[in-house]
Design a protein around this motif. Structure first.
Motif, PDB file in Angstrom:
ATOM      1  N   ILE A   1      39.782  34.985  37.219  1.00  0.00           N
ATOM      2  CA  ILE A   1      39.700  35.567  38.559  1.00  0.00           C
ATOM      3  C   ILE A   1      39.015  36.931  38.506  1.00  0.00           C
ATOM      4  N   PHE A   2      39.414  37.762  37.547  1.00  0.00           N
ATOM      5  CA  PHE A   2      38.836  39.102  37.446  1.00  0.00           C
ATOM      6  C   PHE A   2      37.349  39.027  37.110  1.00  0.00           C
ATOM      7  N   GLU A   3      36.970  38.114  36.225  1.00  0.00           N
ATOM      8  CA  GLU A   3      35.555  37.966  35.878  1.00  0.00           C
ATOM      9  C   GLU A   3      34.729  37.521  37.088  1.00  0.00           C
ATOM     10  N   ALA A   4      35.295  36.598  37.870  1.00  0.00           N
ATOM     11  CA  ALA A   4      34.579  36.151  39.062  1.00  0.00           C
ATOM     12  C   ALA A   4      34.420  37.290  40.061  1.00  0.00           C
ATOM     13  N   GLU A   5      35.456  38.115  40.191  1.00  0.00           N
ATOM     14  CA  GLU A   5      35.373  39.245  41.114  1.00  0.00           C
ATOM     15  C   GLU A   5      34.366  40.287  40.616  1.00  0.00           C
TER      16      GLU A   5
END
Length: 581
Positions: free
Chosen positions: A421-425
């Protein structure tokens, strides 16, 4: 030294149980499920379970937890731990009511089984035989869908939670399904869906002539002695013994709702009961779910359904190649009817998981061994799934299963999910252009329409927009009608104010306080169930905006033609809207 709430009651219960075993063992119900139980090691003591649960609650930062265990067909433990509401002294006990989310689906399937036993329908009846107006994505699927299809996750509709705050009732919800694309071909594979369990509620009400809650109470809960179980928020909230849900204060946290280390606060109960039930929405306690589990393992003295119906509901129907974390088995399994099923070591596990705003639930059975475990928390947490796996391993599991660190496995899963999730954000942020709207804000104003969400109105205003649904859960849950005791906007949005969120079209105004800013901004407005659904738009870049439904971010992209005229809107979750001339 402090003791769990159930300590003294359970001590007395065990004394009576030992006496009864000595005086009248011959009259106990003889469950075939208990045969072969001796191959398992002695189960954990209740003191050992207490210690494990108390440690686990601290590890997962859970305010309150309900737990019920059935062993050899009889109640082994029914208990509460922690508090009903963070910051208050009232303790959870065996009678405390929790919302159980999708663990409700088994009740939905059971009400269908009850209608079958009454002779009011058959498992292979066409849905349109009983609901002539019902339609799906294509005429062939509409004609061929049968009753057993709608409780076995193989129809292909997906789950259309974004509709919940917009529709008026189940029929309105179901009539919008043809405006969506199918997730997969009919009966092609397993595809989890809430929509078809919404349909079970409508089917039960159509054939019984009463609401689903009343039918379930008459046919299931009353025979089992489940007197406080309900599918209605009002009586549950009126009970002096109900748990309050909790959510992370930071409404725009980008990550898993089960993440620890973030402050929690109580939030209102929310779900759309005349739409959601029985896909979700059943409310019950450890004491009463014990009777439900005894019924399913075959040892309840007054079962509401025949054993053949129970066995059919537990039987595999739709193959699941890659089980979800909440499923009580490992490796390939199947979805049955309102239950998932597969092998857990040497036994067959049957169970389900559930999520609602601020509640998580897990139930797992080994029917042939007369075992069942149910756990629920008053925050979104992986702990119920950790606990049910641990309990199954300790009571009916292999040595390998008993040796596994279930905490560590689920913590790793949460961490890995957050990493993605953090990488996508980060990628989304990196792709952002430093470029304002390509046309004046007035050019986006207008009315847009699609068959799924209905009419969308884009307005330009400087008026105060209070928080739409400050307590709405993440992960795509859209049970977005006001709670029975909805908190005032200023109180509910305190977390937003503390964290300095911005609202509006890039104007930096405070979020959630409801104060007028005097700055023009775009607002998206839908017709809602009880009031208009209004969400301010925040400019992202060029013709792309974001709006927030509670803490669910919705991307809004305006479409322009060659003359820079705005012709439509593409919106996450809701699809494409065409501008109305």
């Amino acid at each position: 030294m402090t003791f769990p709430n159930h300590f003294f009651v359970r001590r007395l219960h065990r004394c009576f149980a030992r006496t009864a075993a000595l005086l009248g063992a011959a009259i106990l119900l003889a469950a075939p499920a208990t045969q072969g139980q001796s191959r398992f090691p002695p189960p954990p003591t209740t003191e050992e379970i207490d210690a494990w649960v108390e440690d686990a609650m601290a590890r997962w930062e859970v305010p309150g937890l309900g737990l019920a265990i059935v062993h050899e067909g009889e109640s082994y433990l029914s208990a509460g731990y922690g508090v009903r509401e963070q910051g208050r002294p009232e303790r959870v006990n065996g009678g405390t009511l929790f919302s159980i989310g999708s663990c409700s689906k088994a009740f939905g399937a059971a009400t269908i089984a009850s209608l079958v036993e009454e002779g009011k329908l058959r498992w292979d009846d066409r849905i349109t035989d009983h609901i002539p107006w019902f339609r799906l994505h294509d005429p062939w699927t509409t004609r061929e869908i049968r009753v057993r299809d709608i409780v076995t996750h193989r129809v292909g509709t997906g789950s259309n939670q974004p509709l919940r705050p917009l529709v008026t009732d189940r029929r309105d919800y179901l009539m919008r399904i043809p405006h969506t694309d199918a997730d997969h071909a009919f009966r092609d594979r397993y595809g989890y869906t809430n929509d078809m369990f919404v349909l079970t509620g409508h089917l039960v009400e159509t054939l019984s002539g009463t609401d689903w809650d009343s039918y379930a109470r008459e046919k299931l809960w009353s025979p089992l002695g489940m007197t406080t179980t309900t599918a209605r928020m009002a009586p549950a909230n009126a009970s002096p013994n109900h748990a309050e849900p909790h959510a992370i204060i930071e409404r725009r946290f980008i990550g898993n709702a089960a993440t620890t280390g973030m402050p929690l606060e109580p939030v209102p109960w929310q779900y759309v009961e005349n739409v959601t039930v029985p896909s979700g929405g059943v409310i019950t306690s450890a004491d009463e779910i014990t009777e439900w589990m005894r019924f399913h393992v075959g040892t309840h003295p007054t079962p509401p359904l025949s054993r053949s119906s129970v066995q059919l509901m537990h039987a595999p129907h739709t193959v699941i190649r890659n089980p979800s974390s909440w499923m009580p088995f490992e490796g390939p399994g199947a979805y049955a009817m309102g239950w998932s099923t597969g092998r857990f070591g040497d036994v067959t596990g049957v169970g389900h998981g559930g999520n609602a705003l601020g509640f998580n639930c897990s139930i797992a059975l080994a029917p042939e061994q007369g075992f069942g475990v149910w756990a629920t928390t008053n925050r979104n947490s992986e702990l119920p799934w950790v606990l049910t796996k641990w309990a199954m391993a300790r009571f009916v599991g292999t040595e390998e299963l008993r040796s596994r660190d279930w905490h560590a496995e689920f913590e790793q899963s949460v961490a890995e999910g957050n990493r993605r999730i953090f990488e996508a954000e980060e990628a989304r942020q990196a792709a952002r252009l430093d470029q304002g709207p390509s046309v004046p804000l007035e050019a986006y104003v207008g009315t847009y329409r699609n068959g799924y969400a209905g009419e969308l109105r884009i307005r330009l205003t400087d008026e105060a927009i209070p928080p739409l649904m400050p307590a709405e859960g993440r992960l795509g849950r859209w049970d977005g009608t006001p709670g029975v005791h909805e908190r005032p906007a200023a109180s509910a949005s305190a977390g937003a104010e503390r964290n300095g969120m911005s609202n509006g079209a890039g104007n930096g105004s405070a979020n959630g306080a409801g104060e007028a800013t005097g700055v023009l901004r775009l607002v998206a407005e839908f017709d809602g169930r009880e009031r208009p659904v209004r969400m301010p738009l925040e400019h992202w870049h060029v013709d792309r905006f974001d709006m927030w439904f509670g803490d669910v971010r919705i991307g809004v992209s305006f479409m322009l033609d060659d003359t820079a005229r705005v012709t439509g809107v593409e919106m996450d979750y809701y699809g494409r809207f065409e501008r109305v001339p």
